[in-house]
Design an enzyme around this catalytic site. Structure first.
Site, short mmCIF file in Angstrom:
data_model
loop_
_atom_site.label_atom_id
_atom_site.label_comp_id
_atom_site.label_asym_id
_atom_site.label_seq_id
_atom_site.Cartn_x
_atom_site.Cartn_y
_atom_site.Cartn_z
N GLN A 82 -0.29 -6.96 3.56
CA GLN A 82 -1.17 -6.30 2.35
C GLN A 82 -2.38 -7.02 2.35
OE1 GLN A 82 -0.11 -3.49 0.66
NE2 GLN A 82 -2.03 -3.74 -0.41
N LYS A 141 5.51 1.04 -1.45
CA LYS A 141 5.94 1.20 -0.20
C LYS A 141 7.27 0.90 0.25
CE LYS A 141 1.01 -0.04 1.21
NZ LYS A 141 -0.12 -0.83 1.38
N ASP A 159 0.00 -0.26 10.29
CA ASP A 159 -1.15 0.08 9.45
C ASP A 159 -2.36 0.70 10.28
OD1 ASP A 159 -1.09 -0.18 6.77
OD2 ASP A 159 -1.35 -2.47 6.91
#
Ligand code: NDP
Length: 283
Positions: free
Chosen positions: A96, A52, A119
């Site tokens: 994460q 990412k 997200d």
């Protein structure tokens, strides 16, 4: 022979658009920034985060690394999120998952300011999706939608079946398909006669987490099959939830694993971050 839906190619198209948007923002003195919060040393999480961060760097998005040991407290995690919430250079915050068991993931996600929730997991973002209001969308299903659009796959009136009802994939996937006028069925571990339900699908989305579970028996001839699954295969490589070898001859279009949904998820994270930066700058 099914059409192979190329996630790398569609992700590259998304990244081109994102780079244009980053240039436009740069001209206005804005550099998009993503805070990446990684707790512990899970190797898979470290790999995802590294990928990412590389995607962000390629797109001209700054990343701010917050890597902490597995034993940090909830208060310490909350303090990092608060700091990122307050930092004007940070337009998106990625925590994460999975977090170590002693940490409350729901609390962490809810603490992110909704406008920095790139997200798309925040209750406010999911609420916006339910209400059909614009907002950050969960990256994986949003990436699937983008792939379907790229290949001109008709959703209006189509029968779509989603296997999986998680908050990060299955449920938002179903809502996004509904938003595009598909008739949607969501299946899960208690669904009776799963293959028969799946065989009704014009568009079948597998987000189960079971290697090669979806065989030709689940697929109506000519269906479009999207494989979200990422599983460790017996020989060590990555395999999807779909048994590609048996399904490909039956389907009209199919995503491979790797090279299907995975690259799209990462591309949409960068796109969401740049969109958040534009929104914050009023551009
Ligand atoms: P979860 O484990 O949270 O959810 C799995 C879902 O599958 C559940 O709803 C579960 O049902 C259902 N399920 C499990 N077994 C069966 C079965 N035998 N028959 C029918 N349904 C079943 O997984 P996620 O949604 O987080 O992820 C799904 C997959 O997608 C995983 O392989 C994951 O690695 C992958 N993934 C890939 C991403 C990408 O970028 N490509 C991103 C995110 C995830 P129930 O609710 O009843 O338990």
């Amino acid at each position: 022979m099914a059409l192979i839906i190329d996630g790398n190619a569609v992700a590259a198209a998304v990244k081109d658009e994102v780079r244009d948007e980053v240039s436009r923002l740069a001209a206005a003195g804005v550099t998009p920034g993503l805070a990446v919060v990684l707790v512990g040393d899970d190797p898979a999480s470290a790999t995802y985060v590294a990928m990412k961060e590389r995607d962000c760097a390629q797109a001209g998005v700054l990343t701010f690394d917050h890597h902490r040991p597995a034993d940090i407290s909830q208060d310490e995690l909350n303090a990092i999120i608060d700091e990122c919430n307050a930092d004007p250079k940070v337009h998106g915050i990625l925590v994460q998952m999975p977090l170590p068991k002693h940490l409350d993931a729901e609390e962490a996600v809810a603490r992110i300011r909704p406008e920095k929730d790139v997200d798309g997991f925040h209750p406010a973002s999911l609420g916006r999706l339910v209400r059909g209001v614009d907002g950050p969308r969960a990256c994986t299903p949003w990436g699937v939608m983008r792939m379907l659009r790229h290949y001109g796959i008709e959703l209006t009136g189509a029968r779509a079946v989603v296997i999986g009802r998680s908050t990060i994939v299955g449920k938002p996937m179903a809502l996004m398909l509904l938003e595009e006028n598909a008739t949607v069925t969501v299946c899960h571990s208690r669904t009776r006669d799963l293959p028969a339900v799946c065989r009704e699908a014009d568009v079948l989305i597998a987000a189960v987490g079971r290697a090669k579970m979806v065989t030709a028996e689940y697929v109506k001839p000519g269906a479009v099959v999207i494989d979200v699954g990422i599983n460790r295969g017996e020989e060590g490589g990555l395999v999807g939830d779909v048994d590609y070898a048996s399904v490909e001859p039956v389907a009209s279009a199919i995503t491979p694993v790797p090279g299907g949904v995975g690259p799209m998820t990462r591309a949409m994270l960068v796109a969401n971050t740049v969109a958040a930066a534009a929104e914050a700058a009023g551009r």
